[in-house]
Scaffold this motif. Structure first.
Motif, short mmCIF file in Angstrom:
data_model
loop_
_atom_site.label_atom_id
_atom_site.label_comp_id
_atom_site.label_asym_id
_atom_site.label_seq_id
_atom_site.Cartn_x
_atom_site.Cartn_y
_atom_site.Cartn_z
N GLN A 48 -7.63 5.49 -43.23
CA GLN A 48 -8.21 4.41 -42.42
C GLN A 48 -9.40 4.93 -41.61
O GLN A 48 -10.43 4.26 -41.51
N ASP A 52 -13.25 3.61 -41.71
CA ASP A 52 -13.92 3.12 -40.51
C ASP A 52 -15.32 3.69 -40.32
O ASP A 52 -16.09 3.18 -39.53
N GLN A 86 2.73 3.00 -44.93
CA GLN A 86 1.96 2.02 -44.16
C GLN A 86 2.77 0.75 -43.92
O GLN A 86 2.66 0.13 -42.87
N ASP A 90 3.42 -0.79 -40.30
CA ASP A 90 3.08 -2.19 -39.98
C ASP A 90 4.27 -2.97 -39.45
O ASP A 90 4.11 -3.88 -38.65
N GLN A 91 5.48 -2.62 -39.89
CA GLN A 91 6.68 -3.29 -39.40
C GLN A 91 7.03 -2.86 -37.97
O GLN A 91 7.51 -3.64 -37.17
N ILE A 93 4.80 -1.28 -35.69
CA ILE A 93 3.69 -1.51 -34.75
C ILE A 93 3.05 -2.84 -35.09
O ILE A 93 2.43 -3.00 -36.14
N LYS A 94 3.22 -3.80 -34.21
CA LYS A 94 2.64 -5.13 -34.43
C LYS A 94 1.22 -5.17 -33.89
O LYS A 94 0.91 -4.59 -32.86
N LYS A 95 0.36 -5.90 -34.58
CA LYS A 95 -1.01 -6.10 -34.12
C LYS A 95 -0.98 -7.08 -32.94
O LYS A 95 -0.04 -7.84 -32.75
N GLU A 96 -2.03 -7.04 -32.16
CA GLU A 96 -2.10 -7.84 -30.94
C GLU A 96 -1.87 -9.33 -31.21
O GLU A 96 -1.17 -10.00 -30.48
N ASP A 97 -2.43 -9.85 -32.31
CA ASP A 97 -2.30 -11.27 -32.61
C ASP A 97 -0.93 -11.62 -33.20
O ASP A 97 -0.62 -12.80 -33.40
N GLU A 98 -0.08 -10.63 -33.50
CA GLU A 98 1.24 -10.87 -34.05
C GLU A 98 2.35 -10.79 -33.01
O GLU A 98 3.50 -10.99 -33.31
N LYS A 99 2.00 -10.44 -31.77
CA LYS A 99 3.00 -10.25 -30.72
C LYS A 99 3.50 -11.58 -30.20
O LYS A 99 2.88 -12.58 -30.25
#
Length: 99
Positions: A48, A52, A86, A90-91, A93-99
Motif C-alpha cells: 500500500q 501511495d 488484508q 479490514d475486519q 480495523i474499521k475505516k472512519e466511514d464504517e464506524k
C-alpha cells in the motif's frame, strides 16, 4: 535522490525502478499514473505504501496499478496470503466511514 529527480524532471526518463521497501516511503512520483509491481511484500502495508507514491497531493490523473502475477508460481501463493491477511486487517480495523 538523483534518480527520483531525473524521473520527475526529465521528460526522456519514462521509467522509475525502485525496490518496494526503499522506494515505498519518502518519495513522490505523481508525474506517473502507472505503477507496475514486479515483486510483492508479505506485508500488505508495504504494498500500500508503494501504491501511495503515485497517489500524493498534486496527482491530477487517474492511476493504474498492476501486479505481475503468473499462474502456479510463488508470487501467486504469496499474493493469496497477502489478500487473506488484508481481509483480517479490514475486519479488525474499521475505516472512519464504517464506524
Amino acid at each position: 535522490d538523483k534518480a527520483v529527480h531525473e524521473f520527475k524532471t526529465n521528460p526522456n526518463v519514462r521509467v522509475f525502478i525502485g525496490n518496494i521497501t526503499a522506494a515505498g516511503v519518502g518519495i513522490t512520483l505523481i508525474v506517473s499514473n502507472k505503477l507496475i509491481f514486479n515483486n510483492i511484500s508479505y506485508v500488505s502495508g508495504d504494498n500500500q505504501q508503494m501504491q501511495d507514491r503515485i497517489y500524493r497531493i498534486g496527482q491530477t490523473k487517474d492511476c493504474d496499478i498492476y501486479y505481475q502475477m503468473f499462474k502456479d508460481t510463488q508470487y501467486e501463493k504469496m499474493w493469496n496470503i497477502v489478500l487473506r491477511k488484508q481481509l483480517v486487517i479490514d475486519q479488525v480495523i474499521k475505516k472512519e466511514d464504517e464506524k
